[in-house]
Motif scaffolding. Sequence first.
Motif, PDB file in Angstrom:
ATOM      1  N   ASP A  72       0.822  -1.207   0.000  1.00 15.11           N
ATOM      2  CA  ASP A  72       0.000   0.000   0.000  1.00 15.11           C
ATOM      3  C   ASP A  72       0.857   1.258   0.000  1.00 15.11           C
ATOM      4  O   ASP A  72       1.985   1.268   0.507  1.00 15.11           O
ATOM      5  N   ASP A  73       0.317   2.310  -0.538  1.00 14.78           N
ATOM      6  CA  ASP A  73       0.812   3.689  -0.473  1.00 14.78           C
ATOM      7  C   ASP A  73       1.813   4.027  -1.573  1.00 14.78           C
ATOM      8  O   ASP A  73       1.652   4.995  -2.294  1.00 14.78           O
ATOM      9  N   GLY A  74       2.910   3.271  -1.684  1.00 13.87           N
ATOM     10  CA  GLY A  74       3.905   3.562  -2.703  1.00 13.87           C
ATOM     11  C   GLY A  74       5.247   4.007  -2.173  1.00 13.87           C
ATOM     12  O   GLY A  74       5.829   4.986  -2.657  1.00 13.87           O
ATOM     13  N   TYR A  75       5.777   3.289  -1.200  1.00 14.53           N
ATOM     14  CA  TYR A  75       7.073   3.647  -0.614  1.00 14.53           C
ATOM     15  C   TYR A  75       8.223   3.203  -1.515  1.00 14.53           C
ATOM     16  O   TYR A  75       8.173   2.152  -2.163  1.00 14.53           O
ATOM     17  N   GLU A  76       9.293   3.992  -1.507  1.00 14.32           N
ATOM     18  CA  GLU A  76      10.418   3.782  -2.407  1.00 14.32           C
ATOM     19  C   GLU A  76      11.070   2.420  -2.217  1.00 14.32           C
ATOM     20  O   GLU A  76      11.589   1.829  -3.170  1.00 14.32           O
ATOM     21  N   GLY A  77      11.038   1.891  -1.003  1.00 11.15           N
ATOM     22  CA  GLY A  77      11.645   0.596  -0.737  1.00 11.15           C
ATOM     23  C   GLY A  77      10.998  -0.564  -1.467  1.00 11.15           C
ATOM     24  O   GLY A  77      11.602  -1.628  -1.592  1.00 11.15           O
ATOM     25  N   VAL A  78       9.774  -0.384  -1.955  1.00 16.13           N
ATOM     26  CA  VAL A  78       9.160  -1.446  -2.756  1.00 16.13           C
ATOM     27  C   VAL A  78       9.972  -1.676  -4.026  1.00 16.13           C
ATOM     28  O   VAL A  78      10.163  -2.815  -4.460  1.00 16.13           O
ATOM     29  N   HIS A  79      10.480  -0.613  -4.603  1.00 20.90           N
ATOM     30  CA  HIS A  79      11.333  -0.734  -5.782  1.00 20.90           C
ATOM     31  C   HIS A  79      12.756  -1.138  -5.391  1.00 20.90           C
ATOM     32  O   HIS A  79      13.336  -2.056  -5.979  1.00 20.90           O
ATOM     33  N   ARG A  80      13.310  -0.477  -4.391  1.00 22.43           N
ATOM     34  CA  ARG A  80      14.710  -0.704  -4.025  1.00 22.43           C
ATOM     35  C   ARG A  80      14.936  -2.091  -3.421  1.00 22.43           C
ATOM     36  O   ARG A  80      15.919  -2.774  -3.760  1.00 22.43           O
ATOM     37  N   HIS A  81      14.053  -2.513  -2.531  1.00 23.59           N
ATOM     38  CA  HIS A  81      14.296  -3.744  -1.768  1.00 23.59           C
ATOM     39  C   HIS A  81      13.352  -4.900  -2.112  1.00 23.59           C
ATOM     40  O   HIS A  81      13.787  -6.050  -2.175  1.00 23.59           O
ATOM     41  N   ALA A  82      12.068  -4.610  -2.300  1.00 26.37           N
ATOM     42  CA  ALA A  82      11.115  -5.703  -2.529  1.00 26.37           C
ATOM     43  C   ALA A  82      11.232  -6.277  -3.934  1.00 26.37           C
ATOM     44  O   ALA A  82      11.169  -7.503  -4.115  1.00 26.37           O
ATOM     45  N   LEU A  83      11.406  -5.404  -4.927  1.00 32.95           N
ATOM     46  CA  LEU A  83      11.435  -5.893  -6.307  1.00 32.95           C
ATOM     47  C   LEU A  83      12.522  -6.935  -6.545  1.00 32.95           C
ATOM     48  O   LEU A  83      12.250  -7.965  -7.180  1.00 32.95           O
ATOM     49  N   PRO A  84      13.763  -6.738  -6.062  1.00 28.20           N
ATOM     50  CA  PRO A  84      14.769  -7.800  -6.275  1.00 28.20           C
ATOM     51  C   PRO A  84      14.374  -9.132  -5.640  1.00 28.20           C
ATOM     52  O   PRO A  84      14.637 -10.200  -6.227  1.00 28.20           O
ATOM     53  N   ALA A  85      13.750  -9.090  -4.465  1.00 30.28           N
ATOM     54  CA  ALA A  85      13.335 -10.340  -3.816  1.00 30.28           C
ATOM     55  C   ALA A  85      12.200 -11.009  -4.586  1.00 30.28           C
ATOM     56  O   ALA A  85      12.168 -12.242  -4.721  1.00 30.28           O
ATOM     57  N   LEU A  86      11.278 -10.213  -5.096  1.00 36.50           N
ATOM     58  CA  LEU A  86      10.205 -10.768  -5.925  1.00 36.50           C
ATOM     59  C   LEU A  86      10.771 -11.379  -7.203  1.00 36.50           C
ATOM     60  O   LEU A  86      10.401 -12.488  -7.598  1.00 36.50           O
ATOM     61  N   ALA A  87      11.680 -10.630  -7.843  1.00 36.44           N
ATOM     62  CA  ALA A  87      12.249 -11.096  -9.112  1.00 36.44           C
ATOM     63  C   ALA A  87      13.051 -12.386  -8.929  1.00 36.44           C
ATOM     64  O   ALA A  87      13.067 -13.244  -9.821  1.00 36.44           O
ATOM     65  N   LYS A  88      13.695 -12.533  -7.800  1.00 36.60           N
ATOM     66  CA  LYS A  88      14.490 -13.735  -7.533  1.00 36.60           C
ATOM     67  C   LYS A  88      13.644 -14.995  -7.656  1.00 36.60           C
ATOM     68  O   LYS A  88      14.114 -16.046  -8.125  1.00 36.60           O
ATOM     69  N   HIS A  89      12.378 -14.896  -7.206  1.00 33.82           N
ATOM     70  CA  HIS A  89      11.488 -16.060  -7.217  1.00 33.82           C
ATOM     71  C   HIS A  89      10.487 -16.024  -8.373  1.00 33.82           C
ATOM     72  O   HIS A  89       9.660 -16.931  -8.494  1.00 33.82           O
ATOM     73  N   GLY A  90      10.545 -14.974  -9.190  1.00 34.52           N
ATOM     74  CA  GLY A  90       9.576 -14.848 -10.276  1.00 34.52           C
ATOM     75  C   GLY A  90       8.165 -14.571  -9.784  1.00 34.52           C
ATOM     76  O   GLY A  90       7.185 -14.977 -10.418  1.00 34.52           O
ATOM     77  N   PHE A  91       8.046 -13.853  -8.664  1.00 31.44           N
ATOM     78  CA  PHE A  91       6.744 -13.611  -8.045  1.00 31.44           C
ATOM     79  C   PHE A  91       6.100 -12.333  -8.589  1.00 31.44           C
ATOM     80  O   PHE A  91       6.729 -11.275  -8.597  1.00 31.44           O
ATOM     81  N   PRO A  92       4.828 -12.400  -8.973  1.00 30.16           N
ATOM     82  CA  PRO A  92       4.066 -11.180  -9.212  1.00 30.16           C
ATOM     83  C   PRO A  92       3.575 -10.602  -7.891  1.00 30.16           C
ATOM     84  O   PRO A  92       3.621 -11.264  -6.851  1.00 30.16           O
ATOM     85  N   ALA A  93       3.116  -9.367  -7.932  1.00 29.41           N
ATOM     86  CA  ALA A  93       2.578  -8.713  -6.736  1.00 29.41           C
ATOM     87  C   ALA A  93       1.638  -7.610  -7.194  1.00 29.41           C
ATOM     88  O   ALA A  93       1.471  -7.372  -8.396  1.00 29.41           O
ATOM     89  N   THR A  94       1.008  -6.944  -6.229  1.00 30.67           N
ATOM     90  CA  THR A  94       0.162  -5.790  -6.532  1.00 30.67           C
ATOM     91  C   THR A  94       0.582  -4.629  -5.653  1.00 30.67           C
ATOM     92  O   THR A  94       0.729  -4.792  -4.434  1.00 30.67           O
ATOM     93  N   LEU A  95       0.780  -3.462  -6.272  1.00 29.97           N
ATOM     94  CA  LEU A  95       1.100  -2.231  -5.558  1.00 29.97           C
ATOM     95  C   LEU A  95      -0.071  -1.269  -5.708  1.00 29.97           C
ATOM     96  O   LEU A  95      -0.467  -0.943  -6.832  1.00 29.97           O
ATOM     97  N   PHE A  96      -0.614  -0.820  -4.583  1.00 32.04           N
ATOM     98  CA  PHE A  96      -1.706   0.153  -4.580  1.00 32.04           C
ATOM     99  C   PHE A  96      -1.127   1.526  -4.261  1.00 32.04           C
ATOM    100  O   PHE A  96      -0.598   1.742  -3.167  1.00 32.04           O
ATOM    101  N   VAL A  97      -1.213   2.448  -5.219  1.00 33.58           N
ATOM    102  CA  VAL A  97      -0.552   3.745  -5.069  1.00 33.58           C
ATOM    103  C   VAL A  97      -1.545   4.845  -4.702  1.00 33.58           C
ATOM    104  O   VAL A  97      -2.639   4.934  -5.256  1.00 33.58           O
ATOM    105  N   SER A  98      -1.141   5.674  -3.744  1.00 33.65           N
ATOM    106  CA  SER A  98      -1.819   6.942  -3.480  1.00 33.65           C
ATOM    107  C   SER A  98      -1.138   7.977  -4.376  1.00 33.65           C
ATOM    108  O   SER A  98      -0.007   8.392  -4.110  1.00 33.65           O
ATOM    109  N   THR A  99      -1.810   8.370  -5.436  1.00 32.63           N
ATOM    110  CA  THR A  99      -1.162   9.138  -6.496  1.00 32.63           C
ATOM    111  C   THR A  99      -0.652  10.498  -6.027  1.00 32.63           C
ATOM    112  O   THR A  99       0.340  11.006  -6.543  1.00 32.63           O
TER     113      THR A  99
END
Length: 266
Positions: A72-99
């Motif tokens: 939720d929200d759109g914190y920068e760490g989703v790109h910096r830290h979460a994305l590499p961990a998701l990509a490692k396992h080939g996991f999709p996810a959903t990000l809900f952004v407060s524009t």
Amino acid sequence: MSDTRVPILMYHAVAADPNDATRALSVTPEAFAEQMAVLAGRGLTPVTTAGLAACWRSGRPLPDRPVLITFDDGYEGVHRHALPALAKHGFPATLFVSTGWLRGPYDTGGGLDTMLDWDQVRELAAQGVEIGGHSHSHPQLDQVSDATLRFELIHCKEIVSDQLGTVPASFAYPYGYSSRRVRQAVRETGYAQALAVGNGLARRAQGPYALRRLTVRRSTGIEEFERVIEGRGITRTFAGDRALTKGYAMVRRARQARRLVARSWG
């Protein structure tokens, strides 16, 4: 299939050193990576919010042991830290952004910590992360006027569509707060499904606009995480959250009733 109970994990910030406003609902990069490894090791199959809803809407079978990873929200760490961990396992996810919280032309300055910019959001989308709506300015939607409610939903949708070239299909209620009026507005403005909180497993019977999620926070240890994704001990784990939610729901309903009375006399 219709009785399948699905854990939908709700994350916020993924950060080593979050600020005070986001700390309790953050996780460390190391904890997030370990949690993703647990999902992979136990054979769970991550899907997106739109993917889950499409299966339940059409009657198509879900994959074995489905799970949703949402932010939720759109914190920068989703790109910096979460994305590499998701990509490692080939996991999709959903990000809900407060524009209105994201860095860029629509930034209202309301973001609670370092937020994503739109280039990062586009990269997340390109890497298999579904981008959903989370309102524009992150208000308590059940407490705002009809006009403000529709603005929050439509403006968020228009900005995401403009920036990504695709219309967001999924929505998450800020703070998890909704009402029949809010859910109806979400449907009428074109979102196909929406997530609440509730701290329970999601089921088809909850309907497409009130699917429950499970809060993952900084205090969530790995043993608790393992229990939750297996659907064990959820009532006990989230007993405090549910008591607070029930009490605050009564307060919010009373506030809304007073506002309606005031408007009728205005």
